[in-house]
Design an enzyme around this catalytic site. Structure first.
Site, PDB file in Angstrom:
ATOM      1  N   ARG A 108    -101.127 -30.438  98.644  1.00 39.46           N
ATOM      2  CA  ARG A 108    -101.646 -29.575  97.576  1.00 39.46           C
ATOM      3  C   ARG A 108    -101.600 -30.356  96.282  1.00 39.46           C
ATOM      4  O   ARG A 108    -100.541 -30.875  95.909  1.00 39.46           O
ATOM      5  CB  ARG A 108    -100.828 -28.292  97.416  1.00 39.46           C
ATOM      6  N   HIS A 135    -110.127 -24.775  98.737  1.00 41.35           N
ATOM      7  CA  HIS A 135    -108.893 -24.148  99.233  1.00 41.35           C
ATOM      8  C   HIS A 135    -109.187 -23.592 100.638  1.00 41.35           C
ATOM      9  O   HIS A 135    -109.214 -22.375 100.855  1.00 41.35           O
ATOM     10  CB  HIS A 135    -108.465 -23.044  98.261  1.00 41.35           C
ATOM     11  N   GLN A 138    -107.047 -20.933 102.629  1.00 40.99           N
ATOM     12  CA  GLN A 138    -107.136 -19.596 102.042  1.00 40.99           C
ATOM     13  C   GLN A 138    -108.287 -18.811 102.676  1.00 40.99           C
ATOM     14  O   GLN A 138    -108.143 -17.634 103.013  1.00 40.99           O
ATOM     15  CB  GLN A 138    -107.363 -19.729 100.525  1.00 40.99           C
ATOM     16  N   ASP A 231    -110.251 -14.125  91.568  1.00 44.70           N
ATOM     17  CA  ASP A 231    -109.169 -15.114  91.475  1.00 44.70           C
ATOM     18  C   ASP A 231    -108.812 -15.213  89.991  1.00 44.70           C
ATOM     19  O   ASP A 231    -109.538 -14.699  89.130  1.00 44.70           O
ATOM     20  CB  ASP A 231    -109.676 -16.462  92.027  1.00 44.70           C
ATOM     21  N   CYS A 272    -106.831 -14.100  96.334  1.00 43.59           N
ATOM     22  CA  CYS A 272    -105.975 -15.101  97.001  1.00 43.59           C
ATOM     23  C   CYS A 272    -104.519 -14.964  96.556  1.00 43.59           C
ATOM     24  O   CYS A 272    -103.618 -15.379  97.287  1.00 43.59           O
ATOM     25  CB  CYS A 272    -106.496 -16.501  96.716  1.00 43.59           C
ATOM     26  N   ARG A 317    -102.249 -15.682 105.704  1.00 46.27           N
ATOM     27  CA  ARG A 317    -102.139 -17.107 105.355  1.00 46.27           C
ATOM     28  C   ARG A 317    -101.263 -17.816 106.392  1.00 46.27           C
ATOM     29  O   ARG A 317    -101.545 -18.934 106.818  1.00 46.27           O
ATOM     30  CB  ARG A 317    -101.499 -17.295 103.970  1.00 46.27           C
TER      31      ARG A 317
END
Ligand code: CP
Ligand code: NVA
Length: 334
Positions: A108, A135, A138, A231, A272, A317
């Site tokens: 990440r 991402h 996600q 988001d 998310c 997730r």
């Protein structure tokens, strides 16, 4: 579904076929059912993985660690300050060192080019746990959650409200194009995704029956939406100074109870996370003191409403990240 992803990296959804994406979601569903039934699935017994986090995380880190434990993997966490990566050691050298010790590497951080370079040199699967551009883990969780709710993805209308140029918006657009969904980005024009990525997604959509559209009017955009998604307005790594303009530009695009009503009773709200929907965070309070707003991308009412499935999404997730590791390390599939 019969996918074979053993040895592959998971860097962005563009690298995967619709069947592979659906196959990972199906595998996650199987692993989730097994976990709920108390059936062990130590498919990667004795393996080791490195988890590199140059940005902070709650969900992604915990998902990798819990999923690793369930699969019989030992995870090693490298925090934003505790490794040499990029500062005293190049990405290519780091990749070659970690590739000698670990069976897989999660990254990440910042540019997509970094995770791509890691994968080029590591010799083991590398997984993108979020970059500025994409991402992808996600979106697997988002789509798993949507599939649980609506039965299948094909034809679902997903409207992304807010800054659609960044990781989550980009990856949702790619995912929708790959899986035959109807994607709409709703924001002021300057927040629409990069035209080159749009072009690529349009090419993919032509083969899957997906559609892409871009709208500046929230009420019009959400009409008939199955999923309304947003988001944060300012992403990790962006400078403080952008807050003022983002707040001014994106406030009309905030997800509210009225907007979800305009979408229709079928609509679900997804995010998310983490989310600024109240004043119970340090940044939320700072923004309130400076700009006088009590929520940002979503109101507390919408976040807590019956439309909201954000915690199902957060749970997924873990199941989807487990599927990515099991598929790429052990060749698992359904
Ligand atoms: N959604 C997500 O990636 O959350 P974290 O930043 O907590 O990992
Ligand atoms: N766009 C957000 C996503 C967080 C999961 C960020 O990059 O900070």
């Amino acid at each position: 579904m019969g996918i074979n992803l053993k040895g592959r990296s998971f860097l962005k959804l563009l690298d995967f076929t619709p069947e592979e994406i659906e196959g990972l979601i199906a595998l996650a569903g199987k692993l989730k059912a097994e976990k709920k039934a108390g059936t062990a699935h130590r498919l990667c017994e004795g393996m080791n993985v490195a988890l590199i986090f140059e940005k902070t995380s709650t969900r992604t880190r915990c998902s990798f660690e819990v999923a690793a434990a369930d699969l019989g993997i030992h995870p090693v966490y490298l925090d934003p300050s505790g490794s040499q990566i990029g500062k005293k050691e190049s990405i290519a050298d780091t990749a070659r060192v970690l590739g000698r010790m670990f069976d897989g590497i999660e990254y990440r951080g910042y540019g997509q080019s970094i995770v791509e370079e890691l994968a080029r040199y590591a010799g083991v699967p590398v997984w993108n746990g979020l970059t500025n551009e994409f991402h992808p883990t996600q979106i697997l969780a988002d789509f798993m959650t949507a599939e649980e709710r609506f039965g299948s993805l094909k034809g679902l209308k997903l409207v992304y409200m807010g800054d659609a140029r960044y990781n989550t918006g980009n990856s949702l657009m790619v995912g929708c194009a790959k899986t035959g969904m109807r994607f709409t980005a709703c924001a002021p024009e300057e927040y629409f995704p990069d035209p080159a990525l749009v072009k690529e997604c349009e090419r993919i959509a032509a083969g899957t029956g997906a559609s892409l559209s871009f709208d500046t009017d929230p009420e019009r955009a959400v009409k008939g939406a199955d999923v309304v998604y947003t988001d944060v307005w300012v992403s990790m790594g962006e400078p403080e100074e952008v807050w003022e303009k983002r707040i001014a530009d994106l406030t009309p695009y905030r997800v509210t109870g009225e907007l979800l009503d305009a979408a229709g009773p079928q609509s679900v709200f997804m995010h998310c996370l983490p989310s600024f929907h109240d004043l119970n965070t340090a940044i939320g309070r700072q923004i309130y003191e400076k700009y006088g707003i009590r929520c940002m991308e979503v109101t507390d009412e919408a976040f807590e409403s019956g439309h909201s499935i954000v915690f199902d999404e957060a749970e997924n997730r873990m199941h989807t990240i487990k599927a990515v590791m099991a598929a790429t390390l052990a060749g698992a599939s359904v």
